[in-house]
Design a protein around this motif. Structure first.
Motif, PDB file in Angstrom:
ATOM      1  N   ALA A  12       0.859  -1.187   0.000  1.00 32.80           N
ATOM      2  CA  ALA A  12       0.000   0.000   0.000  1.00 32.80           C
ATOM      3  C   ALA A  12       0.889   1.228   0.000  1.00 32.80           C
ATOM      4  CB  ALA A  12      -0.893   0.009   1.238  1.00 32.80           C
ATOM      5  N   GLN A  13       0.480   2.210  -0.777  1.00 36.32           N
ATOM      6  CA  GLN A  13       1.240   3.454  -0.842  1.00 36.32           C
ATOM      7  C   GLN A  13       0.254   4.613  -0.924  1.00 36.32           C
ATOM      8  OE1 GLN A  13       3.911   3.785  -4.192  1.00 36.32           O
ATOM      9  NE2 GLN A  13       5.360   4.931  -2.952  1.00 36.32           N
ATOM     10  N   SER A  14       0.538   5.689  -0.231  1.00 33.67           N
ATOM     11  CA  SER A  14      -0.301   6.883  -0.286  1.00 33.67           C
ATOM     12  C   SER A  14      -0.055   7.608  -1.598  1.00 33.67           C
ATOM     13  CB  SER A  14       0.022   7.826   0.877  1.00 33.67           C
ATOM     14  OG  SER A  14      -0.284   7.210   2.098  1.00 33.67           O
ATOM     15  N   ARG A  15      -1.119   8.047  -2.234  1.00 34.96           N
ATOM     16  CA  ARG A  15      -0.976   8.772  -3.499  1.00 34.96           C
ATOM     17  C   ARG A  15      -0.210  10.073  -3.325  1.00 34.96           C
ATOM     18  NH1 ARG A  15      -6.884   7.976  -6.308  1.00 34.96           N
ATOM     19  NH2 ARG A  15      -6.623   5.762  -6.652  1.00 34.96           N
ATOM     20  N   ASP A  16      -0.370  10.688  -2.163  1.00 36.15           N
ATOM     21  CA  ASP A  16       0.317  11.959  -1.927  1.00 36.15           C
ATOM     22  C   ASP A  16       1.685  11.752  -1.266  1.00 36.15           C
ATOM     23  OD1 ASP A  16      -0.381  11.246   0.631  1.00 36.15           O
ATOM     24  OD2 ASP A  16      -1.692  12.959   0.974  1.00 36.15           O
ATOM     25  N   ARG A  17       2.161  10.498  -1.273  1.00 29.72           N
ATOM     26  CA  ARG A  17       3.504  10.131  -0.800  1.00 29.72           C
ATOM     27  C   ARG A  17       3.696  10.314   0.701  1.00 29.72           C
ATOM     28  NH1 ARG A  17       6.706   8.317  -4.432  1.00 29.72           N
ATOM     29  NH2 ARG A  17       8.629   9.030  -3.508  1.00 29.72           N
ATOM     30  N   ARG A  18       2.583  10.367   1.452  1.00 25.46           N
ATOM     31  CA  ARG A  18       2.712  10.397   2.914  1.00 25.46           C
ATOM     32  C   ARG A  18       3.238   9.050   3.421  1.00 25.46           C
ATOM     33  NH1 ARG A  18      -2.694  10.632   5.034  1.00 25.46           N
ATOM     34  NH2 ARG A  18      -3.264  10.015   2.957  1.00 25.46           N
ATOM     35  N   ILE A  19       3.591   9.018   4.674  1.00 25.72           N
ATOM     36  CA  ILE A  19       4.021   7.776   5.310  1.00 25.72           C
ATOM     37  C   ILE A  19       2.817   6.845   5.428  1.00 25.72           C
ATOM     38  CG2 ILE A  19       4.826   6.759   7.483  1.00 25.72           C
ATOM     39  CD1 ILE A  19       6.523   9.265   7.902  1.00 25.72           C
ATOM     40  N   VAL A  20       3.003   5.588   5.037  1.00 30.72           N
ATOM     41  CA  VAL A  20       1.980   4.565   5.238  1.00 30.72           C
ATOM     42  C   VAL A  20       2.162   4.055   6.664  1.00 30.72           C
ATOM     43  CG1 VAL A  20       1.071   2.340   4.488  1.00 30.72           C
ATOM     44  CG2 VAL A  20       1.998   3.947   2.805  1.00 30.72           C
TER      45      VAL A  20
END
Length: 98
Positions: A12-20
């Protein structure tokens, strides 16, 4: 060409590049399916832009000392896929459950 390693991973990865984070990624999975009791490796809370991971299975063919390593690998994969399917069962929509 031959298979040298197998990795089965849910990422899983955040689209806005936040920390998962564990809270966002792993907590709902723990509540729904007893993730902590599976033995799957869970990775979260890494730097921004990195995926959160659940590692279901990792195996290098060089780790198998049997005379037929690909048969062993095939058997292990079949068992692991069944285990993953059973683990994912609670997440299936009601109308798709048999």
């Amino acid at each position: 060409m031959s298979i040298q390693a197998i990795n089965l991973v849910l990422s899983a990865q955040s689209r806005d590049r936040r920390i998962v984070t564990s809270e966002i990624f792993l907590e709902p999975l723990n509540r729904a399916s007893s993730l902590g009791q599976t033995g799957f490796q869970c990775i979260a809370d890494r730097e921004p832009g990195r995926s959160g991971l659940i590692v279901f299975y990792e195996r290098n063919i060089s780790e198998i000392s049997d005379a037929e390593p690909y048969e062993i690998l095939e058997h292990e994969l079949a068992l692991k896929m069944k285990e993953i399917a059973d683990w994912l069962q609670p997440f299936r929509p009601q109308h798709l459950k048999s």
